[in-house]
Design a protein around this motif. Structure first.
Motif, PDB file in Angstrom:
ATOM      1  N   ASP A   4     -16.158  38.784  -2.050  1.00  0.00           N
ATOM      2  CA  ASP A   4     -16.032  40.179  -2.500  1.00  0.00           C
ATOM      3  C   ASP A   4     -14.788  40.817  -1.884  1.00  0.00           C
ATOM      4  OD1 ASP A   4     -18.365  39.885  -3.880  1.00  0.00           O
ATOM      5  OD2 ASP A   4     -19.613  41.067  -2.503  1.00  0.00           O
ATOM      6  N   GLU A   5     -14.601  40.545  -0.577  1.00  0.00           N
ATOM      7  CA  GLU A   5     -13.469  41.134   0.139  1.00  0.00           C
ATOM      8  C   GLU A   5     -12.131  40.729  -0.456  1.00  0.00           C
ATOM      9  OE1 GLU A   5     -12.694  40.784   4.471  1.00  0.00           O
ATOM     10  OE2 GLU A   5     -14.874  40.686   4.559  1.00  0.00           O
ATOM     11  N   VAL A   6     -12.061  39.499  -0.970  1.00  0.00           N
ATOM     12  CA  VAL A   6     -10.778  39.041  -1.532  1.00  0.00           C
ATOM     13  C   VAL A   6     -10.722  39.269  -3.052  1.00  0.00           C
ATOM     14  CG1 VAL A   6     -10.408  37.359   0.319  1.00  0.00           C
ATOM     15  CG2 VAL A   6     -11.481  36.612  -1.806  1.00  0.00           C
ATOM     16  N   GLY A   7     -11.645  40.070  -3.560  1.00  0.00           N
ATOM     17  CA  GLY A   7     -11.570  40.483  -4.963  1.00  0.00           C
ATOM     18  C   GLY A   7     -12.103  39.467  -5.952  1.00  0.00           C
ATOM     19  N   LEU A   8     -13.033  38.616  -5.528  1.00  0.00           N
ATOM     20  CA  LEU A   8     -13.572  37.601  -6.443  1.00  0.00           C
ATOM     21  C   LEU A   8     -15.065  37.800  -6.715  1.00  0.00           C
ATOM     22  CD1 LEU A   8     -11.773  34.345  -5.212  1.00  0.00           C
ATOM     23  CD2 LEU A   8     -11.203  35.774  -7.172  1.00  0.00           C
ATOM     24  N   GLU A   9     -15.516  39.055  -6.677  1.00  0.00           N
ATOM     25  CA  GLU A   9     -16.922  39.292  -6.959  1.00  0.00           C
ATOM     26  C   GLU A   9     -17.235  38.818  -8.390  1.00  0.00           C
ATOM     27  OE1 GLU A   9     -14.134  41.473  -6.890  1.00  0.00           O
ATOM     28  OE2 GLU A   9     -15.214  42.882  -5.603  1.00  0.00           O
TER      29      GLU A   9
END
Ligand SMILES: Nc1ncnc2c1ncn2[C@@H]1O[C@H](COP(=O)(O)OP(=O)(O)OP(=O)(O)O)[C@@H](O)[C@H]1O
Length: 239
Positions: A131-136
């Motif tokens: 989630d933190e790296v934008g892959l939710e």
């Protein structure tokens, strides 16, 4: 007093012997503090990858001392070194090095599972980092079904999951287009703002502009350090 994440003192690495000996690093001194991002630049063969391998305990120095969070790597047992590589140091490579048969979340969870964290908890932690790296939402994708930029984000998530204090990135943007490359560097930068430290090998002065400092290597010797406050100095006289 804050303890450095990485301290290298008078470190040398000679590959081979006699006439075939190659001095990959010669008497290198380098200190990296928590929160710092340090770029390593220099021509091909100048010792950049050797420096990263020594800093992460993947290779052993011929002389000198390397400490990670105060612990000297040269006096660690193989088991302690393996534990350091699993828990405290993360690697990001140019070609991502993801395991093709594992999903994104399984790739990221792997270092935790190797460290005996229970599978459910490891996967939960992996999803939070994704989630933190934008892959939710992409947790169950296999690497082949992710773009290059997304794969590199998974690789970064894997390199920072858990309590890692030091991220070692060897040309992590090499296979990416420039916009995606900048996004990957922004992620590394954000990890440093959050307290990790990073060593970033890059050939591009523009990418080194994300770092607090730049160490230039030439023939295994650090020849210059440039502060972030003068990014133009990276370009003038170096390009
Ligand atoms: N395992 C090895 N055996 C012998 N020589 C080696 C070995 N690894 C590296 N070298 C030599 O050590 C020197 C430094 O290599 P290194 O890979 O650290 O350079 P680099 O700056 O990362 O280069 P590049 O930008 O091309 O990746 C080179 O001369 C290389 O050929």
């Amino acid at each position: 007093m804050t303890q450095p994440v990485l301290e290298m003192q008078d470190v040398s690495r000679i590959h081979g012997r006699g006439d075939a000996a190659v001095h990959a690093l010669r008497g290198l001194d380098l200190t990296v503090m928590p929160g710092e991002m340090v770029a390593v630049m220099g021509p091909s063969g100048s010792g950049k990858s050797t420096l990263l391998n020594l800093a992460g305990g993947l290779d052993q120095a011929t002389a000198g001392r390397t400490r990670v969070q105060g612990e000297e790597l040269g006096s660690m047992s193989q088991g302690a070194l393996a534990s350091l590589r699993r828990r405290r140091v993360g690697y990001v490579f140019q070609d991502y090095n993801l395991i093709p048969s594992l999903t994104a979340q399984e790739n990221v969870a792997m270092p935790l599972e190797l460290d005996k964290v229970r599978s459910r908890e490891a996967l939960r932690t992996a999803r939070a980092v994704l989630d933190e790296v934008g892959l939710e939402g992409l947790y169950d994708r296999f690497p082949a079904h992710l773009s290059g930029g997304q794969q590199q984000r998974v690789a970064i998530a894997r390199a920072v999951v858990g309590e890692r204090c030091l991220v070692l990135a060897d040309e992590p943007t090499g296979a990416l287009d420039s916009e995606t490359g900048e996004q990957v560097l922004a992620l590394l930068r954000a990890r440093c703002e959050a307290g990790s430290a990073a060593l970033l090998v890059t050939h591009e002065a523009r990418h080194a502009g994300w770092a607090d400092r730049v160490v230039f290597l030439r023939d295994g010797v650090a020849v210059d350090e440039t502060q972030r406050s003068s990014p133009q100095s990276l370009l003038v006289g170096r390009e």
